[in-house]
Design a protein around this motif. Sequence first.
Motif, PDB file in Angstrom:
ATOM      1  N   GLU A   1       0.984   2.409   3.222  1.00 52.26           N
ATOM      2  CA  GLU A   1       0.585   1.961   4.555  1.00 52.26           C
ATOM      3  C   GLU A   1       1.276   2.832   5.588  1.00 52.26           C
ATOM      4  O   GLU A   1       2.489   3.046   5.517  1.00 52.26           O
ATOM      5  N   ILE A   2       0.512   3.288   6.571  1.00 49.36           N
ATOM      6  CA  ILE A   2       1.038   4.188   7.595  1.00 49.36           C
ATOM      7  C   ILE A   2       0.675   3.629   8.970  1.00 49.36           C
ATOM      8  O   ILE A   2      -0.505   3.342   9.239  1.00 49.36           O
ATOM      9  N   TYR A   3       1.681   3.482   9.826  1.00 48.41           N
ATOM     10  CA  TYR A   3       1.495   3.010  11.196  1.00 48.41           C
ATOM     11  C   TYR A   3       1.819   4.179  12.130  1.00 48.41           C
ATOM     12  O   TYR A   3       2.912   4.744  12.079  1.00 48.41           O
ATOM     13  N   ILE A   4       0.856   4.536  12.974  1.00 50.55           N
ATOM     14  CA  ILE A   4       0.959   5.752  13.787  1.00 50.55           C
ATOM     15  C   ILE A   4       0.959   5.377  15.263  1.00 50.55           C
ATOM     16  O   ILE A   4      -0.029   4.827  15.779  1.00 50.55           O
ATOM     17  N   ASN A   5       2.061   5.652  15.932  1.00 50.75           N
ATOM     18  CA  ASN A   5       2.201   5.376  17.366  1.00 50.75           C
ATOM     19  C   ASN A   5       1.776   3.955  17.732  1.00 50.75           C
ATOM     20  O   ASN A   5       1.290   3.700  18.839  1.00 50.75           O
ATOM     21  N   ASP A   6       1.917   3.061  16.794  1.00 43.67           N
ATOM     22  CA  ASP A   6       1.629   1.633  16.984  1.00 43.67           C
ATOM     23  C   ASP A   6       0.147   1.310  17.146  1.00 43.67           C
ATOM     24  O   ASP A   6      -0.212   0.136  17.182  1.00 43.67           O
ATOM     25  N   ILE A   7      -0.735   2.307  17.242  1.00 51.71           N
ATOM     26  CA  ILE A   7      -2.126   2.002  17.575  1.00 51.71           C
ATOM     27  C   ILE A   7      -3.119   2.456  16.503  1.00 51.71           C
ATOM     28  O   ILE A   7      -4.329   2.348  16.711  1.00 51.71           O
ATOM     29  N   ALA A   8      -2.643   2.962  15.394  1.00 54.48           N
ATOM     30  CA  ALA A   8      -3.551   3.364  14.316  1.00 54.48           C
ATOM     31  C   ALA A   8      -2.870   3.121  12.981  1.00 54.48           C
ATOM     32  O   ALA A   8      -1.642   3.207  12.873  1.00 54.48           O
ATOM     33  N   THR A   9      -3.664   2.822  11.977  1.00 52.04           N
ATOM     34  CA  THR A   9      -3.124   2.589  10.635  1.00 52.04           C
ATOM     35  C   THR A   9      -4.017   3.242   9.590  1.00 52.04           C
ATOM     36  O   THR A   9      -5.227   3.387   9.771  1.00 52.04           O
ATOM     37  N   ILE A  10      -3.388   3.624   8.496  1.00 49.30           N
ATOM     38  CA  ILE A  10      -4.093   4.067   7.292  1.00 49.30           C
ATOM     39  C   ILE A  10      -3.487   3.311   6.119  1.00 49.30           C
ATOM     40  O   ILE A  10      -2.288   3.394   5.862  1.00 49.30           O
ATOM     41  N   THR A  11      -4.321   2.551   5.430  1.00 48.65           N
ATOM     42  CA  THR A  11      -3.893   1.827   4.228  1.00 48.65           C
ATOM     43  C   THR A  11      -4.670   2.387   3.053  1.00 48.65           C
ATOM     44  O   THR A  11      -5.901   2.401   3.056  1.00 48.65           O
ATOM     45  N   THR A  12      -3.954   2.875   2.043  1.00 48.75           N
ATOM     46  CA  THR A  12      -4.645   3.488   0.920  1.00 48.75           C
ATOM     47  C   THR A  12      -3.864   3.253  -0.370  1.00 48.75           C
ATOM     48  O   THR A  12      -2.844   2.555  -0.381  1.00 48.75           O
ATOM     49  N   ARG A  13      -4.383   3.842  -1.448  1.00 51.93           N
ATOM     50  CA  ARG A  13      -3.782   3.696  -2.775  1.00 51.93           C
ATOM     51  C   ARG A  13      -3.513   5.065  -3.389  1.00 51.93           C
ATOM     52  O   ARG A  13      -4.309   6.000  -3.223  1.00 51.93           O
ATOM     53  N   ILE A  14      -2.406   5.155  -4.121  1.00 49.90           N
ATOM     54  CA  ILE A  14      -2.069   6.365  -4.854  1.00 49.90           C
ATOM     55  C   ILE A  14      -1.512   5.958  -6.217  1.00 49.90           C
ATOM     56  O   ILE A  14      -0.736   5.011  -6.319  1.00 49.90           O
ATOM     57  N   TYR A  15      -1.924   6.672  -7.255  1.00 48.88           N
ATOM     58  CA  TYR A  15      -1.602   6.291  -8.630  1.00 48.88           C
ATOM     59  C   TYR A  15      -1.015   7.474  -9.396  1.00 48.88           C
ATOM     60  O   TYR A  15      -1.673   8.029 -10.292  1.00 48.88           O
ATOM     61  N   PRO A  16       0.214   7.895  -9.086  1.00 48.10           N
ATOM     62  CA  PRO A  16       0.807   8.999  -9.842  1.00 48.10           C
ATOM     63  C   PRO A  16       0.906   8.661 -11.328  1.00 48.10           C
ATOM     64  O   PRO A  16       1.215   7.524 -11.696  1.00 48.10           O
ATOM     65  N   LYS A  17       0.665   9.640 -12.142  1.00 51.29           N
ATOM     66  CA  LYS A  17       0.729   9.423 -13.590  1.00 51.29           C
ATOM     67  C   LYS A  17       2.153   9.454 -14.108  1.00 51.29           C
ATOM     68  O   LYS A  17       2.495   8.689 -15.023  1.00 51.29           O
ATOM     69  N   TYR A  18       3.003  10.324 -13.511  1.00 51.89           N
ATOM     70  CA  TYR A  18       4.306  10.616 -14.110  1.00 51.89           C
ATOM     71  C   TYR A  18       5.460   9.944 -13.375  1.00 51.89           C
ATOM     72  O   TYR A  18       5.408   9.702 -12.160  1.00 51.89           O
ATOM     73  N   GLY A  19       6.510   9.682 -14.143  1.00 51.17           N
ATOM     74  CA  GLY A  19       7.666   8.956 -13.623  1.00 51.17           C
ATOM     75  C   GLY A  19       8.487   9.714 -12.609  1.00 51.17           C
ATOM     76  O   GLY A  19       9.211   9.096 -11.814  1.00 51.17           O
TER      77      GLY A  19
END
Length: 852
Positions: A787-805
């Motif tokens: 989740e990313i909050y940018i200058n309080d007025i925009a957001t990006i919510t996404t998913r990431i699935y790294p394979k390795y530890g």
Amino acid sequence: MMKKRLLISLIFLASLSLVSCKTVIGDNNKEEDKPAYNFDKDSVVSFSFDETNGSYTLDKASKTNYRIDYVFSEENADILFKKPNDPLLKQGVSGHSLYMDGFSTKIRIGDYEMPTNKITFSTWVAPRGFENLNKYGNETVAHDHPRMTSLFNWGHMENEEGFLFGYGRLGMWGLQMNLHNNDTGENIFVGYYDPINTLPLYEWSHIAATFDGETGYICLTFNGEVAYEALIPDLANTEIIPSDEPLYFGYYCSPIYEFGIARQSPSALVDEVEIYHDSFTPRDLKSLFNLYSVDGKVPELPFSEVQLDTSVYSGDRYRPQYHGIPPAVWMNEPHAPIYYKGMFHVFYQHNPIGPYWSQIRWAHICSKDMVHWIYVKDAVAPQQPSCPEGAWTGGSVIGPDGVPWLTITAGTNYVDWVETSRFSHQSVCYAHPVDPDDPYLTDWTVEDVNVLVQPSDHSQGKIEEFRDPFIWYDAPYYYMMVSTSVADDWDISHGGSTNMFRSTDMRNWEYMGFTFEVSYQDYPEQGKHWECCIMLPISTEDGSVTKYIFMDSPQYTVDGYVVDTYYWIGTFDKNTCRFIPDDPKPRLFDHGKGIYTGQTGFCYITDEERESGITNYEKGHSVIIALAQGKSAGTDQNKIAGWAHNLAFPVEIYLAPNLRDVIRRPVEAVSTLYKEVLYEYEGSGLNASELADKVKDIRSDMYEIKASFTLSPNGGEYNSGIYVRYNHTNNYIGTEKSAITFSNNGIFVNRNESTLLDYVDKSETWHVPMYDKEFEVTIYVDRSQLEIYINDIATITTRIYPKYGDSDYISMFDNGGNILFTKFKVTQMKGCFKDEVEPAYYGNVGNLAEAA
């Protein structure tokens, strides 16, 4: 022969629908003087689950250990996202019971010489939910009979073989058999179902069925009492048609599939499951019940034993730890948040049977701060007569009696209908807390009569598109919006909308027309139907200006099944109940590309504020809560993970000074999740390489970043930013990193190298159209959630699935942006259900550095 088979099947269905008491055959119930039956003598299968070792359990009848198939077992260790664990055992009616998860737990008993002319089934079961399955196919011998969740199954019901003993819709249960009549040579499908009792949720029930093919005798007992008993002359001298399929417990040999996951398996505790090579009398069946009854009653079962067990996900490398998440399996959108007596309650769409959408109910979590969550028993499950097909999204409000009321989208019965007589199967019903003084509001009761029913003349939208009631109280009225579509006389949708209803007492509702609608032709991204529509007051932080925000999740859009959340800022005319947008063009609320969806919200006033005299609805705190979908990994991963989706952070919203943008910040209590600070810098500035060197040894998959930086591009194209879930290794296999990118094309997350798993969606997020050169950014990494909050007025919510530890580092990049960091702070986060969490498991994949 086909006519004969059809006639018998329909006779059974008709007779069972009319039976209201047991039918006593001869002297079968007059056996008090006979000795008790020796159950061990004719036992064919007998599992007590007390002799269970790892993944194997003993069949006492054959003295054979059988493997319990289970998604998290050692046999699947190579493909899991966590350490393997043995099937769970819980408190049984005697000793242990088997915890069945509804989608993976089963026993393949194998090739048995099954009894065919005399047979008895006996099982103790405590279900968590009931599947609502389609009937068997119209062209098959089993047509008009219900598919069931399988306890015991031998053979394919639609292929004229074997039997199925199980339960199904709303707790019905029974026995289905394919029989061969030795006198006539005909094959007959029969089904017998308890006409009196249904299985309760979360409680032990003993169900038993016996059949005698010599005489045509059938008997079903529920908790030792006869529920159905008959002597069927047409079934005399019949036997069960053998099958080449193995005998299964907890699985049907030809199941319905949902997103690649087999259905028709129990989500339940089961104990003392048995098959006998004999036909029993009612007295014998009563004796089976009494073996484990307590003073003639079913044994008590604590809810803590039967509830979904979240411990099986310990160490899951992708499961978020400091975001609200269901205890197991599936969640859809949250809804009906409410503040009551110092506690925040959030409900959400839930399937307790498997990680897929089906037979939805209202699950329930609560919190004192909207950050630390407590699991509560599911509030509303599908039930007669109000919502038998589903309890779908709705709202909540403090009702006229001063306690919470739930407004539920009630899925009512689907029946055969024609164009001239159709009616909506979506309406609105209420639920009330059983004990309003219970701080957790654990138990709820649903009213029998639905309060709003959609008419069939399109005056309140397209038929079957009438759902998600959102309700609030702004004195002197209760307002309720119901999402729908604007349809013409041919039932063709021309765009999404919401109905508005108004009442002073929650009983008598005045229809006020459509609140707001948008043409599909003008804004195709708005689709043909709206879901989860909400409207909240939104004020500037100084309180000088108050407007309203209207939000929707469009359906059936030009982009196919990409569902996002849009909003408008405007005014709400309380006299006409119309929302008037300042700008008709919809705006994306979150740019994660179909991850942040199914929003809900509420405007609340705390008890302390009310005591101080604040009662005006518009002076409350407006909060948005949404679903964070996990679909980037695809539905195949759901089957292996055993869960799907979670909550995004609840955010408080304010109107920006330009009266157009929405300020959104995670609720203040997020700071209570802070653990140790991993790194902190504040100064005149570090460039990307300097800061990357400072943080190169930090490793975590649960943290917050707060960063301030400027961009000074030389002109033309540029992209700079922060890598998360970064791997220092880049070899012939590749590398892993997710790039939070600030560029001349806007702000986005580049997921192209986010994982070396080949089945994950790695497409970019939507681009935020912001081209500022000064940024304050807050980033939350919670295993797979970003989740990313940018200058309080925009957001990006996404998913990431790294394979390795070892893809758990942080770094920076700079391509022409001349990025300069003046603040950078990394804080480790605690869990939201418990402070300390199990480290993410990568034991079956290791590190990328070691894979070279």
